[in-house]
Motif scaffolding. Structure first.
Motif, PDB file in Angstrom:
ATOM      1  N   SER A 239      13.176  12.214  -3.707  1.00  0.00           N
ATOM      2  CA  SER A 239      11.859  11.744  -4.138  1.00  0.00           C
ATOM      3  C   SER A 239      11.650  10.273  -3.793  1.00  0.00           C
ATOM      4  O   SER A 239      10.558   9.883  -3.345  1.00  0.00           O
ATOM      5  N   ASN A 240      12.674   9.463  -3.973  1.00  0.00           N
ATOM      6  CA  ASN A 240      12.555   8.042  -3.620  1.00  0.00           C
ATOM      7  C   ASN A 240      12.354   7.859  -2.119  1.00  0.00           C
ATOM      8  O   ASN A 240      11.549   7.014  -1.694  1.00  0.00           O
ATOM      9  N   ASP A 241      13.070   8.656  -1.315  1.00  0.00           N
ATOM     10  CA  ASP A 241      12.898   8.568   0.140  1.00  0.00           C
ATOM     11  C   ASP A 241      11.483   8.949   0.551  1.00  0.00           C
ATOM     12  O   ASP A 241      10.872   8.305   1.420  1.00  0.00           O
ATOM     13  N   ILE A 242      10.949  10.005  -0.067  1.00  0.00           N
ATOM     14  CA  ILE A 242       9.586  10.430   0.254  1.00  0.00           C
ATOM     15  C   ILE A 242       8.581   9.372  -0.173  1.00  0.00           C
ATOM     16  O   ILE A 242       7.626   9.065   0.563  1.00  0.00           O
ATOM     17  N   ASP A 243       8.764   8.798  -1.359  1.00  0.00           N
ATOM     18  CA  ASP A 243       7.846   7.763  -1.837  1.00  0.00           C
ATOM     19  C   ASP A 243       7.861   6.545  -0.917  1.00  0.00           C
ATOM     20  O   ASP A 243       6.798   5.972  -0.623  1.00  0.00           O
ATOM     21  N   ASP A 244       9.045   6.147  -0.484  1.00  0.00           N
ATOM     22  CA  ASP A 244       9.128   5.006   0.438  1.00  0.00           C
ATOM     23  C   ASP A 244       8.413   5.317   1.751  1.00  0.00           C
ATOM     24  O   ASP A 244       7.710   4.460   2.312  1.00  0.00           O
ATOM     25  N   PHE A 245       8.584   6.539   2.238  1.00  0.00           N
ATOM     26  CA  PHE A 245       7.931   6.927   3.483  1.00  0.00           C
ATOM     27  C   PHE A 245       6.412   6.959   3.319  1.00  0.00           C
ATOM     28  O   PHE A 245       5.661   6.524   4.214  1.00  0.00           O
ATOM     29  N   VAL A 246       5.938   7.459   2.198  1.00  0.00           N
ATOM     30  CA  VAL A 246       4.495   7.484   1.925  1.00  0.00           C
ATOM     31  C   VAL A 246       3.935   6.070   1.879  1.00  0.00           C
ATOM     32  O   VAL A 246       2.847   5.801   2.412  1.00  0.00           O
ATOM     33  N   ASP A 247       4.643   5.160   1.254  1.00  0.00           N
ATOM     34  CA  ASP A 247       4.191   3.767   1.211  1.00  0.00           C
ATOM     35  C   ASP A 247       4.071   3.184   2.614  1.00  0.00           C
ATOM     36  O   ASP A 247       3.112   2.459   2.923  1.00  0.00           O
ATOM     37  N   LEU A 249       3.465   4.848   5.383  1.00  0.00           N
ATOM     38  CA  LEU A 249       2.318   5.459   6.036  1.00  0.00           C
ATOM     39  C   LEU A 249       1.004   4.876   5.533  1.00  0.00           C
ATOM     40  O   LEU A 249       0.062   4.661   6.314  1.00  0.00           O
ATOM     41  N   ILE A 250       0.936   4.620   4.247  1.00  0.00           N
ATOM     42  CA  ILE A 250      -0.295   4.050   3.687  1.00  0.00           C
ATOM     43  C   ILE A 250      -0.545   2.655   4.259  1.00  0.00           C
ATOM     44  O   ILE A 250      -1.694   2.288   4.580  1.00  0.00           O
ATOM     45  N   ILE A 251       0.518   1.884   4.403  1.00  0.00           N
ATOM     46  CA  ILE A 251       0.362   0.562   5.015  1.00  0.00           C
ATOM     47  C   ILE A 251      -0.139   0.690   6.452  1.00  0.00           C
ATOM     48  O   ILE A 251      -1.046  -0.048   6.882  1.00  0.00           O
ATOM     49  N   PHE A 252       0.415   1.612   7.203  1.00  0.00           N
ATOM     50  CA  PHE A 252      -0.040   1.831   8.585  1.00  0.00           C
ATOM     51  C   PHE A 252      -1.501   2.238   8.620  1.00  0.00           C
ATOM     52  O   PHE A 252      -2.297   1.741   9.430  1.00  0.00           O
ATOM     53  N   ILE A 253      -1.886   3.174   7.745  1.00  0.00           N
ATOM     54  CA  ILE A 253      -3.285   3.670   7.710  1.00  0.00           C
ATOM     55  C   ILE A 253      -4.240   2.540   7.376  1.00  0.00           C
ATOM     56  O   ILE A 253      -5.349   2.443   7.929  1.00  0.00           O
ATOM     57  N   GLU A 254      -3.853   1.678   6.448  1.00  0.00           N
ATOM     58  CA  GLU A 254      -4.710   0.539   6.100  1.00  0.00           C
ATOM     59  C   GLU A 254      -4.937  -0.366   7.303  1.00  0.00           C
ATOM     60  O   GLU A 254      -6.053  -0.850   7.536  1.00  0.00           O
ATOM     61  N   ARG A 255      -3.894  -0.622   8.063  1.00  0.00           N
ATOM     62  CA  ARG A 255      -4.027  -1.479   9.242  1.00  0.00           C
ATOM     63  C   ARG A 255      -4.817  -0.801  10.357  1.00  0.00           C
ATOM     64  O   ARG A 255      -5.588  -1.427  11.054  1.00  0.00           O
ATOM     65  N   GLU A 256      -4.641   0.517  10.479  1.00  0.00           N
ATOM     66  CA  GLU A 256      -5.228   1.229  11.617  1.00  0.00           C
ATOM     67  C   GLU A 256      -6.664   1.629  11.397  1.00  0.00           C
ATOM     68  O   GLU A 256      -7.481   1.634  12.337  1.00  0.00           O
ATOM     69  N   PHE A 257      -7.026   1.983  10.160  1.00  0.00           N
ATOM     70  CA  PHE A 257      -8.346   2.594   9.929  1.00  0.00           C
ATOM     71  C   PHE A 257      -9.243   1.796   8.990  1.00  0.00           C
ATOM     72  O   PHE A 257     -10.386   2.202   8.760  1.00  0.00           O
TER      73      PHE A 257
END
Length: 258
Positions: A239-247, A249-257
């Motif tokens: 769960s911690n690994d998934i949460d870190d990965f989601v964070d 991706l969210i940072i990337f999406i904020e920069r990209e879109f």
């Protein structure tokens, strides 16, 4: 006089032989040989203890044995699942960071979406779908974030499936076995009252059957409790690994879109 002296040992020998033929009585009126026969005819093997137990004690034993079998099936299944999941997470992360260096995120998404074989890839595809397949809609970040969180929750719920059963067996198993023990001991004391005999030969079989129920309860509960804690720890790491990965991706999406 000599004749009388000769007859005395003969009479004594006859009296001794008659006394030896009389069974020794215990305080309850039963002979030692009878008690020995009672104990000898009672089967103290595990199967024998089960077959000679009271119907209530038998039901308790069967319940605990079924719970133990189901627990071990869950343990083997979860052990294999979590082991494969850890390997797949490591492989996907290595592939993801390598892909980020050689491909755009959209190219990596188009490649990954055809084969989602691990939790991280499914979470990734769920989030990126909202960014690349729904371009006409506004606020891709919000939709992607909701999709990522929902996907990660589904993956964790899948890993946690049937884990609560282990917790139930681990906590309730000893008490269910104790109930069988108490019931068996009650039957033993009832046997004492009916036979008016406090000999160990009367109560030992019932007590042995009762304690056997407790042993089965512990046999079911101990591994269930151990592996419940182990699996909870492993799932928390995933769960911690998934949460870190989601964070990430969210940072990337904020920069990209945004």
């Amino acid at each position: 006089m000599a004749q009388e002296a000769i007859n005395i040992p003969a009479q004594t020998a006859q009296a001794v032989s008659q006394a030896a033929a009389i069974p020794v009585q215990n305080v309850g009126g039963e002979s030692i040989s009878a008690m020995s026969g009672m104990a000898a005819h009672h089967d103290f093997s595990l199967f024998g203890l089960f077959m000679q137990a009271d119907i209530i004690v038998k039901l308790v034993m069967i319940m605990l044995l079924v719970a133990s079998i189901v627990s071990w099936a869950i343990i083997f299944q979860k052990f294999s699942l979590l082991s494969q999941t850890r390997k797949k997470l490591s492989s996907f992360l290595a592939l993801f960071w390598d892909g980020r260096n050689n491909k755009t995120m959209e190219e990596f998404y188009n490649e990954i979406k055809r084969s989602t074989v691990d939790p991280l890839s499914r979470v990734f595809v769920a989030g990126m779908y909202e960014c690349y397949e729904q371009k006409s809609k506004n606020s891709p970040r919000r939709r992607a974030e909701r999709a990522l969180n929902n996907a990660s929750t589904r993956e964790i719920n899948f890993l946690e499936k049937n884990i609560p059963f282990l917790a139930t067996v681990g906590s309730a198993g000893p008490f269910i076995g104790l109930f069988g023990t108490v019931w068996g001991i009650m039957n033993s004391f009832t046997s004492i009252a009916i036979s008016n005999n406090t000999s160990l030969a009367v109560v030992a079989p019932g007590i042995a059957e009762a304690l056997f129920a407790t042993a089965i309860g512990l046999f079911a509960a101990i591994p269930a409790a151990i592996f419940f804690n182990k699996f909870n720890s492993e799932i928390a790491k995933v769960s911690n690994d998934i949460d870190d990965f989601v964070d990430e991706l969210i940072i990337f999406i904020e920069r990209e879109f945004e």
